[in-house]
Design an enzyme around this catalytic site. Structure first.
Site, PDB file in Angstrom:
ATOM      1  N   ASP A 188       9.758  -3.051  -9.816  1.00 11.55           N
ATOM      2  CA  ASP A 188      10.455  -3.007  -8.532  1.00 11.55           C
ATOM      3  C   ASP A 188      10.193  -4.267  -7.703  1.00 11.55           C
ATOM      4  O   ASP A 188      11.100  -4.842  -7.108  1.00 11.55           O
ATOM      5  CB  ASP A 188      10.001  -1.789  -7.716  1.00 11.55           C
ATOM      6  CG  ASP A 188      10.293  -0.473  -8.418  1.00 11.55           C
ATOM      7  OD1 ASP A 188      10.971  -0.483  -9.463  1.00 11.55           O
ATOM      8  OD2 ASP A 188       9.828   0.578  -7.920  1.00 11.55           O
ATOM      9  N   GLU A 246       1.101  -1.088  -3.316  1.00 11.06           N
ATOM     10  CA  GLU A 246       1.714   0.215  -3.623  1.00 11.06           C
ATOM     11  C   GLU A 246       0.771   1.074  -4.478  1.00 11.06           C
ATOM     12  O   GLU A 246       0.594   2.260  -4.224  1.00 11.06           O
ATOM     13  CB  GLU A 246       3.057   0.011  -4.340  1.00 11.06           C
ATOM     14  CG  GLU A 246       3.710   1.325  -4.749  1.00 11.06           C
ATOM     15  CD  GLU A 246       5.209   1.391  -4.503  1.00 11.06           C
ATOM     16  OE1 GLU A 246       5.799   0.427  -3.986  1.00 11.06           O
ATOM     17  OE2 GLU A 246       5.800   2.443  -4.808  1.00 11.06           O
ATOM     18  N   HIS A 290      10.554   3.724 -17.254  1.00 12.29           N
ATOM     19  CA  HIS A 290       9.167   4.072 -17.591  1.00 12.29           C
ATOM     20  C   HIS A 290       8.653   3.229 -18.767  1.00 12.29           C
ATOM     21  O   HIS A 290       7.741   3.623 -19.470  1.00 12.29           O
ATOM     22  CB  HIS A 290       9.018   5.569 -17.898  1.00 12.29           C
ATOM     23  CG  HIS A 290       9.112   6.422 -16.659  1.00 12.29           C
ATOM     24  ND1 HIS A 290       8.027   7.011 -16.049  1.00 12.29           N
ATOM     25  CD2 HIS A 290      10.190   6.761 -15.907  1.00 12.29           C
ATOM     26  CE1 HIS A 290       8.424   7.689 -14.987  1.00 12.29           C
ATOM     27  NE2 HIS A 290       9.736   7.548 -14.873  1.00 12.29           N
TER      28      HIS A 290
HETATM   29  P1  ADP Z   1      11.976   4.590  -3.273  1.00 13.35           P
HETATM   30  O1  ADP Z   1      11.108   3.397  -3.410  1.00 13.35           O
HETATM   31  O2  ADP Z   1      12.735   4.897  -4.521  1.00 13.35           O
HETATM   32  O3  ADP Z   1      12.888   4.542  -2.098  1.00 13.35           O
HETATM   33  P2  ADP Z   1       9.439   5.818  -2.787  1.00 13.35           P
HETATM   34  O4  ADP Z   1       9.001   7.222  -2.707  1.00 13.35           O
HETATM   35  O5  ADP Z   1       8.750   4.917  -3.749  1.00 13.35           O
HETATM   36  O6  ADP Z   1      11.017   5.843  -3.062  1.00 13.35           O
HETATM   37  O7  ADP Z   1       9.302   5.122  -1.383  1.00 13.35           O
HETATM   38  C1  ADP Z   1       9.889   5.720  -0.232  1.00 13.35           C
HETATM   39  C2  ADP Z   1       8.916   5.629   0.922  1.00 13.35           C
HETATM   40  O8  ADP Z   1       8.767   4.254   1.313  1.00 13.35           O
HETATM   41  C3  ADP Z   1       9.402   6.315   2.170  1.00 13.35           C
HETATM   42  O9  ADP Z   1       9.084   7.688   2.147  1.00 13.35           O
HETATM   43  C4  ADP Z   1       8.636   5.579   3.247  1.00 13.35           C
HETATM   44  O10 ADP Z   1       7.308   6.043   3.337  1.00 13.35           O
HETATM   45  C5  ADP Z   1       8.581   4.169   2.706  1.00 13.35           C
HETATM   46  N1  ADP Z   1       9.641   3.307   3.265  1.00 13.35           N
HETATM   47  C6  ADP Z   1      10.497   2.553   2.566  1.00 13.35           C
HETATM   48  N2  ADP Z   1      11.314   1.846   3.392  1.00 13.35           N
HETATM   49  C7  ADP Z   1      10.961   2.175   4.650  1.00 13.35           C
HETATM   50  C8  ADP Z   1      11.417   1.785   5.962  1.00 13.35           C
HETATM   51  N3  ADP Z   1      12.434   0.938   6.148  1.00 13.35           N
HETATM   52  N4  ADP Z   1      10.787   2.328   7.018  1.00 13.35           N
HETATM   53  C9  ADP Z   1       9.782   3.205   6.868  1.00 13.35           C
HETATM   54  N5  ADP Z   1       9.325   3.600   5.685  1.00 13.35           N
HETATM   55  C10 ADP Z   1       9.888   3.106   4.572  1.00 13.35           C
HETATM   56 MG    MG Z   2       9.441   3.207  -4.682  1.00 18.37          MG
END
Ligand code: ADP
Ligand code: MG
Length: 378
Positions: A166, A154, A27
């Site tokens: 990220d 994002e 953060h």
């Molecule tokens: P993190 O980035 O830590 O994994 P986030 O909440 O920022 O967590 O992002 C997760 C979201 O990104 C998932 O709920 C989905 O909507 C999307 N996502 C990421 N990778 C994929 C993928 N390979 N296929 C579909 N959706 C994905």
């Molecule tokens: Mg994320």
């Protein structure tokens, strides 16, 4: 739907972009501070086919609902689609905002970055798609520009107000190296991080606890509090604030005591990033481990974005011999990382699994990660 719209004719996987762990500086990125992530050896692969209209169709091996999301490259805008499709459509939208005329596209993705585990599957998805479009359509964007556009996707399309760490880690990661990023100047230094040569492993403990909103706010709320704390102190950002400055906060606002604790985490974690770089360079692994745990305490007590599962993962890892452990990523769930000697890897994994079993929680996923390459063609 024609045969070609069914997703059956996927070309070979052409590009990939990794997730990340953050070693230190949580953060701090939206407070103009420093972060120390590395790209992990888990990634999202992308395949791309250009269409002769302006439709965008997308399939994910991780989605039960593949191929249904359709937007157009000429007029998609935030709010049109939600869920995973918004990260992909967001990239298309951000590229158009940047002045690129795009034809219709078919996009396929498949990932071994666990979704929603704090390892940045979202940035790996955006960066894989953006890198694919950039190469295939010869847009000529450099990796830093792609990272910036992926972040715009994002923040402004998918609606997640995250910092830029990220996407930079995903685009600029290198095998065997961590990245020291100054998020104000965007200056980036690659720092050798050969844990294996030191007999060490970085273990991820994915708590599988869904990101939750802790009392008093999720990511957006704590971010707003950080900005308010800086404002009250007359600073551009918390990066410019010293520990001594923070003592003024309780007198400046009704919730000044809360703001002071939030800000104290940011100020001390910024300092820990620089300490961690020095520890990496010196091979001072025990000190680095202790800094991990100090950072976790700060995130849990001062910043208040940990949760029971993360605290139990950190405590059990350290009790079982880890040099140190901390949550990584946005918080409220997700993963912890632990710095562990080879000989202690099994004991640390067992300790975390048994502590979770005792608490009646789902078994955590425990696995090692190494610094891997950034986004690019396969
Ligand atoms: P993190 O980035 O830590 O994994 P986030 O909440 O920022 O967590 O992002 C997760 C979201 O990104 C998932 O709920 C989905 O909507 C999307 N996502 C990421 N990778 C994929 C993928 N390979 N296929 C579909 N959706 C994905
Ligand atoms: Mg994320």
């Amino acid at each position: 739907m024609s045969a070609d719209d069914s997703g059956a004719q996927r070309p070979d996987w052409g590009w990939a972009a990794p997730g990340r762990v953050n070693l230190m500086g949580e953060h701090t990125d939206y407070n103009d501070g420093w972060v120390l992530p590395f790209a992990i050896d888990r990634r999202t692969k992308a395949a791309l086919r250009v269409r002769d209209d302006h439709q965008v169709l997308m399939w994910s091996a991780q989605s039960d609902d593949p191929g249904t999301a359709v937007v157009t490259t000429t007029d998609t805008r935030p709010g049109e689609v939600t869920g995973w499709a918004s990260y992909v459509a967001g990239v298309v939208w951000a590229l158009r905002q940047d002045g690129h005329q795009l034809p219709g596209l078919q996009l396929w993705v498949d990932s071994d970055v666990p979704l929603g585990a704090g390892l940045s599957s979202s940035a790996s998805l955006e960066c894989a798609v953006a890198a694919a479009i950039n190469d295939r359509l010869e847009l000529g964007l450099d990796p830093d520009r792609i990272a910036a556009l992926a972040r715009t996707a994002e923040n402004d399309y998918a609606g997640a107000p995250t910092g830029v760490m990220d996407q930079v880690a995903s685009m600029r990661g290198r095998a065997g190296q961590a990245l020291l990023l100054d998020t104000r100047t965007m200056a980036l230094e690659h720092e050798p991080c050969d844990l294996a040569a030191a007999g060490l492993v970085l273990l991820v403990i994915d708590t599988r606890a869904a990101h939750r909103l802790a009392d008093g706010g999720g990511y957006a709320a704590v971010r707003a509090q950080c900005e308010r704390a800086a404002d009250l102190l007359g600073a551009d950002a918390l990066r410019d604030v010293s520990l001594a400055d923070l003592d003024r906060l309780p007198d400046l606002a009704d919730d000044g005591a809360t703001l002071m604790r939030r800000a104290r985490h940011v100020v001390t974690d910024n300092a820990r990033v620089h300490e961690a770089v020095a520890q990496l360079r010196a091979g001072a692994w025990s000190d680095l481990g202790r800094a991990f745990t100090a950072s976790h305490t700060s995130l849990s007590d001062d910043f208040a974005i940990s949760c029971e599962e993360l605290d139990v993962a950190v405590d059990s890892a350290v009790a079982a011999g880890a040099l140190g452990a901390r949550m990584t990523g946005g918080g409220f769930g997700g993963s912890a990382i632990a710095l562990v000697r080879f000989v202690d890897v099994d004991a640390v994994g067992d300790a975390c699994r048994s502590a979770f079993a005792d608490a009646g929680w789902r078994e955590p996923a425990v696995f090692a990660v190494e610094p891997g390459p950034g986004a690019g063609p396969l």
